[in-house]
Motif scaffolding. Sequence first.
Motif, mmCIF file in Angstrom:
data_model
loop_
_atom_site.group_PDB
_atom_site.id
_atom_site.type_symbol
_atom_site.label_atom_id
_atom_site.label_comp_id
_atom_site.label_asym_id
_atom_site.label_seq_id
_atom_site.Cartn_x
_atom_site.Cartn_y
_atom_site.Cartn_z
ATOM 1 N N VAL A 171 13.852 8.018 30.086
ATOM 2 C CA VAL A 171 14.473 6.693 30.229
ATOM 3 C C VAL A 171 15.894 6.828 30.775
ATOM 4 C CG1 VAL A 171 15.322 4.691 28.950
ATOM 5 C CG2 VAL A 171 13.048 5.599 28.463
ATOM 6 N N VAL A 172 16.643 7.798 30.277
ATOM 7 C CA VAL A 172 18.016 7.998 30.750
ATOM 8 C C VAL A 172 18.027 8.370 32.234
ATOM 9 C CG1 VAL A 172 20.041 9.492 30.564
ATOM 10 C CG2 VAL A 172 18.991 8.563 28.497
ATOM 11 N N VAL A 173 17.165 9.308 32.625
ATOM 12 C CA VAL A 173 17.121 9.749 34.018
ATOM 13 C C VAL A 173 16.698 8.603 34.941
ATOM 14 C CG1 VAL A 173 15.904 11.249 35.653
ATOM 15 C CG2 VAL A 173 16.768 12.181 33.502
ATOM 16 N N MET A 174 15.688 7.846 34.540
ATOM 17 C CA MET A 174 15.234 6.732 35.367
ATOM 18 C C MET A 174 16.294 5.647 35.446
ATOM 19 S SD MET A 174 12.459 7.876 36.482
ATOM 20 C CE MET A 174 12.076 6.408 37.429
ATOM 21 N N SER A 175 17.023 5.420 34.369
ATOM 22 C CA SER A 175 18.106 4.430 34.387
ATOM 23 C C SER A 175 19.215 4.856 35.345
ATOM 24 C CB SER A 175 18.669 4.233 32.980
ATOM 25 O OG SER A 175 17.679 3.759 32.094
ATOM 26 N N CYS A 176 19.507 6.139 35.358
ATOM 27 C CA CYS A 176 20.526 6.647 36.291
ATOM 28 C C CYS A 176 20.078 6.477 37.738
ATOM 29 C CB CYS A 176 20.832 8.108 35.994
ATOM 30 S SG CYS A 176 21.697 8.401 34.432
ATOM 31 N N PHE A 177 18.814 6.794 38.017
ATOM 32 C CA PHE A 177 18.302 6.585 39.370
ATOM 33 C C PHE A 177 18.321 5.109 39.738
ATOM 34 C CE2 PHE A 177 16.255 10.869 39.320
ATOM 35 C CZ PHE A 177 16.662 11.275 40.580
ATOM 36 N N GLN A 178 17.972 4.248 38.775
ATOM 37 C CA GLN A 178 17.969 2.812 39.041
ATOM 38 C C GLN A 178 19.367 2.327 39.406
ATOM 39 O OE1 GLN A 178 15.389 0.805 39.181
ATOM 40 N NE2 GLN A 178 16.543 -1.080 39.504
ATOM 41 N N LEU A 179 20.355 2.843 38.714
ATOM 42 C CA LEU A 179 21.737 2.457 39.002
ATOM 43 C C LEU A 179 22.180 2.974 40.368
ATOM 44 C CD1 LEU A 179 24.402 1.198 38.090
ATOM 45 C CD2 LEU A 179 24.943 3.354 36.961
ATOM 46 N N LEU A 180 21.846 4.221 40.672
ATOM 47 C CA LEU A 180 22.267 4.805 41.942
ATOM 48 C C LEU A 180 21.563 4.162 43.130
ATOM 49 C CD1 LEU A 180 22.373 8.613 41.060
ATOM 50 C CD2 LEU A 180 24.316 7.095 41.421
ATOM 51 N N LEU A 181 20.304 3.738 42.933
ATOM 52 C CA LEU A 181 19.517 3.229 44.042
ATOM 53 C C LEU A 181 19.450 1.718 44.091
ATOM 54 C CD1 LEU A 181 16.535 5.759 43.907
ATOM 55 C CD2 LEU A 181 18.570 5.836 45.341
ATOM 56 N N SER A 182 20.255 1.034 43.247
ATOM 57 C CA SER A 182 20.318 -0.411 43.343
ATOM 58 C C SER A 182 20.854 -0.776 44.726
ATOM 59 C CB SER A 182 21.202 -0.991 42.254
ATOM 60 O OG SER A 182 22.532 -0.522 42.377
ATOM 61 N N PRO A 183 20.404 -1.893 45.323
ATOM 62 C CA PRO A 183 20.797 -2.212 46.704
ATOM 63 C C PRO A 183 22.303 -2.191 46.936
ATOM 64 C CG PRO A 183 19.056 -3.689 45.961
ATOM 65 C CD PRO A 183 19.463 -2.863 44.773
ATOM 66 N N LYS A 184 23.090 -2.765 46.012
ATOM 67 C CA LYS A 184 24.519 -2.830 46.219
ATOM 68 C C LYS A 184 25.144 -1.443 46.190
ATOM 69 C CE LYS A 184 26.675 -6.166 44.276
ATOM 70 N NZ LYS A 184 27.336 -7.040 43.275
ATOM 71 N N GLU A 185 24.729 -0.608 45.205
ATOM 72 C CA GLU A 185 25.313 0.719 45.074
ATOM 73 C C GLU A 185 24.844 1.642 46.189
ATOM 74 O OE1 GLU A 185 27.605 1.839 43.059
ATOM 75 O OE2 GLU A 185 27.828 -0.118 42.140
ATOM 76 N N PHE A 186 23.548 1.505 46.571
ATOM 77 C CA PHE A 186 23.030 2.417 47.591
ATOM 78 C C PHE A 186 23.644 2.099 48.945
ATOM 79 C CE2 PHE A 186 19.853 4.302 50.398
ATOM 80 C CZ PHE A 186 19.675 5.506 49.784
ATOM 81 N N ALA A 187 23.898 0.824 49.194
ATOM 82 C CA ALA A 187 24.550 0.449 50.450
ATOM 83 C C ALA A 187 25.969 0.981 50.509
ATOM 84 C CB ALA A 187 24.536 -1.064 50.615
ATOM 85 N N ALA A 188 26.637 1.037 49.349
ATOM 86 C CA ALA A 188 27.989 1.565 49.311
ATOM 87 C C ALA A 188 28.018 3.049 49.592
ATOM 88 C CB ALA A 188 28.604 1.269 47.952
#
Length: 268
Positions: free
Chosen positions: A251-268
Amino acid sequence: MNRARNIAIGVLAVVFGVSLLANFFAPAPYAMQFRDFVSAPASHRFWLGTDELGRDRWSRLLYGTRISLLLAPAAALLSTLMAVLIGGVAGYLGGWWDRIVLRVIDVFLSIPWLFLFLIVRAPLPLNTSPLASVILTFLVMGLLGWASSARIIRAGAQAMRNSDLVLHARACGCRGGRLLLVHIVPNLKPVVLAQFWFAIPTFILGEASLGLIGLGVGEPLPSWGNLLRELANPQAAISHPWMLAPLAVLVVVMSCFQLLLSPKEFAA
């Protein structure tokens, strides 16, 4: 958000680093059995207790994390390369080849991904060696996971085909595969990288799902999938909360990936 993103990167780096050095951090080999401590509770010797075969859960979690975090990117790389090859060529050539590829992609996307994997995996032998089961699991995932990425890359290649850059290259005499490899594919690099990073958590969850039903990595090799199989007995998990450690790490690893790959963060 930048602070949260940095925290996510730090957590992933720590998890990946510790699992990569499992030989150093693990107190015992993943298959070693302590027959006098079968199903032992968590203690100073066994931080997460032992399983029904007397194997140290902490050691198995470290080695299982290494397998999942190393081979999921390998499967993602294979699927992304296939997507570039199939989708890129379809978008570049157009015509009947493009129509055929689109129909194949539609067929792949119309079938649930896990069900498609089961169709391919079920006829294969179950009594394979542990190493062969690892290779087989992630190889099949990589070979079947290209369709959605290929559709996106195909659209990018199709848009590039009529761009000023490609028209100028054609006017200079550039043709065929050289035009695709030198002028189109390099300009699709941001799209290709995005598809690669998005595929990694997909394959991590895919292996975990297959491990739960016994079609993932074979024993005695640990992975998140077969470690989560212990949670099939909810009463045992409630009375022994340390058994939830693999689920917590996932859950922790997937949450981190979700945060990193969110559209706003990934575009940044």
